[in-house]
Design a protein around this motif. Structure first.
Motif, PDB file in Angstrom:
ATOM      1  N   MET A   1       0.870  -1.181   0.000  1.00  0.00           N
ATOM      2  CA  MET A   1       0.000   0.000   0.000  1.00  0.00           C
ATOM      3  C   MET A   1       0.905   1.229   0.000  1.00  0.00           C
ATOM      4  O   MET A   1       1.291   1.736   1.055  1.00  0.00           O
ATOM      5  CB  MET A   1      -0.906  -0.035   1.227  1.00  0.00           C
ATOM      6  N   LYS A   2       1.256   1.686  -1.198  1.00  0.00           N
ATOM      7  CA  LYS A   2       2.205   2.788  -1.325  1.00  0.00           C
ATOM      8  C   LYS A   2       1.678   4.069  -0.695  1.00  0.00           C
ATOM      9  O   LYS A   2       2.437   4.825  -0.103  1.00  0.00           O
ATOM     10  CB  LYS A   2       2.556   3.013  -2.797  1.00  0.00           C
ATOM     11  N   LYS A   3       0.388   4.306  -0.798  1.00  0.00           N
ATOM     12  CA  LYS A   3      -0.227   5.515  -0.247  1.00  0.00           C
ATOM     13  C   LYS A   3       0.054   5.641   1.254  1.00  0.00           C
ATOM     14  O   LYS A   3       0.324   6.720   1.755  1.00  0.00           O
ATOM     15  CB  LYS A   3      -1.736   5.477  -0.485  1.00  0.00           C
ATOM     16  N   HIS A   4       0.004   4.517   1.959  1.00  0.00           N
ATOM     17  CA  HIS A   4       0.221   4.503   3.400  1.00  0.00           C
ATOM     18  C   HIS A   4       1.633   4.064   3.782  1.00  0.00           C
ATOM     19  O   HIS A   4       1.962   4.018   4.960  1.00  0.00           O
ATOM     20  CB  HIS A   4      -0.780   3.559   4.076  1.00  0.00           C
ATOM     21  N   LYS A   5       2.438   3.689   2.761  1.00  0.00           N
ATOM     22  CA  LYS A   5       3.799   3.160   2.970  1.00  0.00           C
ATOM     23  C   LYS A   5       3.746   1.939   3.895  1.00  0.00           C
ATOM     24  O   LYS A   5       4.486   1.817   4.860  1.00  0.00           O
ATOM     25  CB  LYS A   5       4.699   4.266   3.544  1.00  0.00           C
ATOM     26  N   ILE A   6       2.812   1.022   3.559  1.00  0.00           N
ATOM     27  CA  ILE A   6       2.591  -0.182   4.356  1.00  0.00           C
ATOM     28  C   ILE A   6       2.806  -1.425   3.501  1.00  0.00           C
ATOM     29  O   ILE A   6       2.365  -1.496   2.359  1.00  0.00           O
ATOM     30  CB  ILE A   6       1.167  -0.200   4.954  1.00  0.00           C
ATOM     31  N   ILE A   7       3.469  -2.399   4.103  1.00  0.00           N
ATOM     32  CA  ILE A   7       3.682  -3.718   3.513  1.00  0.00           C
ATOM     33  C   ILE A   7       2.885  -4.708   4.347  1.00  0.00           C
ATOM     34  O   ILE A   7       2.886  -4.625   5.573  1.00  0.00           O
ATOM     35  CB  ILE A   7       5.177  -4.101   3.593  1.00  0.00           C
ATOM     36  N   VAL A   8       2.234  -5.681   3.685  1.00  0.00           N
ATOM     37  CA  VAL A   8       1.505  -6.719   4.401  1.00  0.00           C
ATOM     38  C   VAL A   8       2.046  -8.083   3.983  1.00  0.00           C
ATOM     39  O   VAL A   8       2.156  -8.370   2.795  1.00  0.00           O
ATOM     40  CB  VAL A   8      -0.015  -6.655   4.115  1.00  0.00           C
ATOM     41  N   PHE A   9       2.371  -8.891   4.992  1.00  0.00           N
ATOM     42  CA  PHE A   9       2.744 -10.281   4.771  1.00  0.00           C
ATOM     43  C   PHE A   9       1.666 -11.147   5.407  1.00  0.00           C
ATOM     44  O   PHE A   9       1.298 -10.931   6.562  1.00  0.00           O
ATOM     45  CB  PHE A   9       4.089 -10.623   5.420  1.00  0.00           C
ATOM     46  N   ILE A  10       1.154 -12.107   4.675  1.00  0.00           N
ATOM     47  CA  ILE A  10       0.215 -13.081   5.220  1.00  0.00           C
ATOM     48  C   ILE A  10       1.002 -14.378   5.361  1.00  0.00           C
ATOM     49  O   ILE A  10       1.355 -15.008   4.371  1.00  0.00           O
ATOM     50  CB  ILE A  10      -1.030 -13.264   4.331  1.00  0.00           C
ATOM     51  N   HIS A  11       1.302 -14.728   6.616  1.00  0.00           N
ATOM     52  CA  HIS A  11       2.157 -15.877   6.902  1.00  0.00           C
ATOM     53  C   HIS A  11       1.347 -17.143   7.161  1.00  0.00           C
ATOM     54  O   HIS A  11       0.424 -17.136   7.972  1.00  0.00           O
ATOM     55  CB  HIS A  11       3.010 -15.625   8.141  1.00  0.00           C
ATOM     56  N   GLY A  12       1.739 -18.213   6.484  1.00  0.00           N
ATOM     57  CA  GLY A  12       1.203 -19.526   6.821  1.00  0.00           C
ATOM     58  C   GLY A  12       1.880 -19.985   8.104  1.00  0.00           C
ATOM     59  O   GLY A  12       3.097 -19.879   8.242  1.00  0.00           O
ATOM     60  N   CYS A  13       1.099 -20.464   9.062  1.00  0.00           N
ATOM     61  CA  CYS A  13       1.646 -20.829  10.378  1.00  0.00           C
ATOM     62  C   CYS A  13       2.726 -21.899  10.278  1.00  0.00           C
ATOM     63  O   CYS A  13       3.744 -21.819  10.959  1.00  0.00           O
ATOM     64  CB  CYS A  13       0.517 -21.291  11.298  1.00  0.00           C
ATOM     65  N   PHE A  14       2.532 -22.892   9.432  1.00  0.00           N
ATOM     66  CA  PHE A  14       3.519 -23.960   9.292  1.00  0.00           C
ATOM     67  C   PHE A  14       4.808 -23.434   8.662  1.00  0.00           C
ATOM     68  O   PHE A  14       5.895 -23.581   9.212  1.00  0.00           O
ATOM     69  CB  PHE A  14       2.959 -25.116   8.457  1.00  0.00           C
ATOM     70  N   TRP A  15       4.710 -22.808   7.508  1.00  0.00           N
ATOM     71  CA  TRP A  15       5.884 -22.424   6.732  1.00  0.00           C
ATOM     72  C   TRP A  15       6.706 -21.315   7.381  1.00  0.00           C
ATOM     73  O   TRP A  15       7.901 -21.187   7.121  1.00  0.00           O
ATOM     74  CB  TRP A  15       5.479 -22.000   5.322  1.00  0.00           C
ATOM     75  N   HIS A  16       6.062 -20.495   8.205  1.00  0.00           N
ATOM     76  CA  HIS A  16       6.776 -19.368   8.810  1.00  0.00           C
ATOM     77  C   HIS A  16       7.010 -19.563  10.305  1.00  0.00           C
ATOM     78  O   HIS A  16       7.370 -18.618  11.006  1.00  0.00           O
ATOM     79  CB  HIS A  16       6.053 -18.065   8.516  1.00  0.00           C
TER      80      HIS A  16
ATOM     81  N   LYS B   1      14.670 -25.876   7.507  1.00  0.00           N
ATOM     82  CA  LYS B   1      13.837 -25.182   6.519  1.00  0.00           C
ATOM     83  C   LYS B   1      13.046 -24.049   7.164  1.00  0.00           C
ATOM     84  O   LYS B   1      13.069 -22.900   6.705  1.00  0.00           O
ATOM     85  CB  LYS B   1      12.890 -26.194   5.865  1.00  0.00           C
ATOM     86  N   ILE B   2      12.351 -24.368   8.236  1.00  0.00           N
ATOM     87  CA  ILE B   2      11.495 -23.370   8.882  1.00  0.00           C
ATOM     88  C   ILE B   2      12.327 -22.306   9.581  1.00  0.00           C
ATOM     89  O   ILE B   2      12.005 -21.113   9.522  1.00  0.00           O
ATOM     90  CB  ILE B   2      10.487 -24.063   9.815  1.00  0.00           C
ATOM     91  N   LYS B   3      13.425 -22.709  10.191  1.00  0.00           N
ATOM     92  CA  LYS B   3      14.329 -21.749  10.828  1.00  0.00           C
ATOM     93  C   LYS B   3      14.873 -20.759   9.787  1.00  0.00           C
ATOM     94  O   LYS B   3      14.971 -19.566  10.041  1.00  0.00           O
ATOM     95  CB  LYS B   3      15.474 -22.501  11.512  1.00  0.00           C
ATOM     96  N   GLY B   4      15.197 -21.269   8.605  1.00  0.00           N
ATOM     97  CA  GLY B   4      15.664 -20.401   7.516  1.00  0.00           C
ATOM     98  C   GLY B   4      14.586 -19.433   7.055  1.00  0.00           C
ATOM     99  O   GLY B   4      14.864 -18.260   6.781  1.00  0.00           O
ATOM    100  N   ASN B   5      13.347 -19.911   6.979  1.00  0.00           N
ATOM    101  CA  ASN B   5      12.228 -19.044   6.590  1.00  0.00           C
ATOM    102  C   ASN B   5      12.043 -17.907   7.600  1.00  0.00           C
ATOM    103  O   ASN B   5      11.855 -16.749   7.221  1.00  0.00           O
ATOM    104  CB  ASN B   5      10.924 -19.838   6.490  1.00  0.00           C
ATOM    105  N   VAL B   6      12.103 -18.251   8.880  1.00  0.00           N
ATOM    106  CA  VAL B   6      11.924 -17.255   9.940  1.00  0.00           C
ATOM    107  C   VAL B   6      13.052 -16.221   9.880  1.00  0.00           C
ATOM    108  O   VAL B   6      12.801 -15.011   9.974  1.00  0.00           O
ATOM    109  CB  VAL B   6      11.856 -17.935  11.329  1.00  0.00           C
ATOM    110  N   ALA B   7      14.278 -16.674   9.702  1.00  0.00           N
ATOM    111  CA  ALA B   7      15.423 -15.756   9.612  1.00  0.00           C
ATOM    112  C   ALA B   7      15.285 -14.833   8.398  1.00  0.00           C
ATOM    113  O   ALA B   7      15.541 -13.624   8.493  1.00  0.00           O
ATOM    114  CB  ALA B   7      16.723 -16.544   9.537  1.00  0.00           C
ATOM    115  N   ARG B   8      14.878 -15.399   7.272  1.00  0.00           N
ATOM    116  CA  ARG B   8      14.684 -14.592   6.062  1.00  0.00           C
ATOM    117  C   ARG B   8      13.571 -13.563   6.270  1.00  0.00           C
ATOM    118  O   ARG B   8      13.698 -12.398   5.864  1.00  0.00           O
ATOM    119  CB  ARG B   8      14.374 -15.499   4.879  1.00  0.00           C
ATOM    120  N   ASP B   9      12.480 -13.980   6.933  1.00  0.00           N
ATOM    121  CA  ASP B   9      11.386 -13.040   7.221  1.00  0.00           C
ATOM    122  C   ASP B   9      11.899 -11.867   8.059  1.00  0.00           C
ATOM    123  O   ASP B   9      11.610 -10.707   7.749  1.00  0.00           O
ATOM    124  CB  ASP B   9      10.252 -13.737   7.985  1.00  0.00           C
TER     125      ASP B   9
END
Length: 153
Positions: free
Chosen positions: A68-83, A104-112
């Motif tokens: 949302m560029k107008k509000h300078k907001i980013i939204v991430f919708i995280h799957g509970c398992f994958w993140h 795998k999941i630890k890497g996803n969390v670190a990347r997030d």
């Protein structure tokens, strides 16, 4: 899926995955990274509330689900398992191949974390929604409206 069975009260062994390797691979290949049910539910919710957004800006770290560029907001919708959602029923790790899944999941969390930090350092505000939170859409919408209305979140 690992099942444990007992023989006369003692642990006798572990039963292997009930699916063949090919069937498990086929199932896993059907898991999408875009256009997921939680993502669509959230998009419909905020669109009805009057918010407009763009999808998957590849130029931003982590390819955010919504921008949302107008509000300078980013939204991430995280799957509970994958993140790796802590203390969540949907975030449970498989009982087999623990070493692989933990890494795998630890890497996803670190990347997030890295992507969120980079975005925030660039002036973006980041709103993350967990898949399990979308059971109560009204609460999620209220949190989102409060987030958008705040100047320093």
């Amino acid at each position: 899926m690992s099942k444990t069975f007992r023989n006369k009260g003692k642990l006798a062994g572990t039963m292997a995955d009930h699916l063949t390797k090919e069937k498990r691979s086929w199932n896993m290949s059907r898991i999408r990274s875009k256009e997921t049910a939680p993502e669509i539910a959230f998009r419909k919710l905020i669109y009805r509330a009057g918010f407009r957004y763009r999808l998957y800006d590849k130029t931003l770290p982590g390819k955010p689900d919504l921008v949302m560029k107008k509000h300078k907001i980013i939204v991430f919708i995280h799957g509970c398992f994958w993140h790796g959602h802590e203390n969540c029923r949907r975030g449970n790790k498989p009982k087999t191949h623990k070493k692989y899944w933990n890494a795998k999941i630890k890497g996803n969390v670190a990347r997030d974390r890295k992507n969120i930090t980079t975005l925030e350092n660039s002036g973006w505000r980041v709103f993350a929604v967990w898949e399990c939170e979308l059971k109560d859409l009204e609460t999620v919408l209220q949190k989102f409206k409060e987030f958008v209305g705040t100047k320093d979140a």
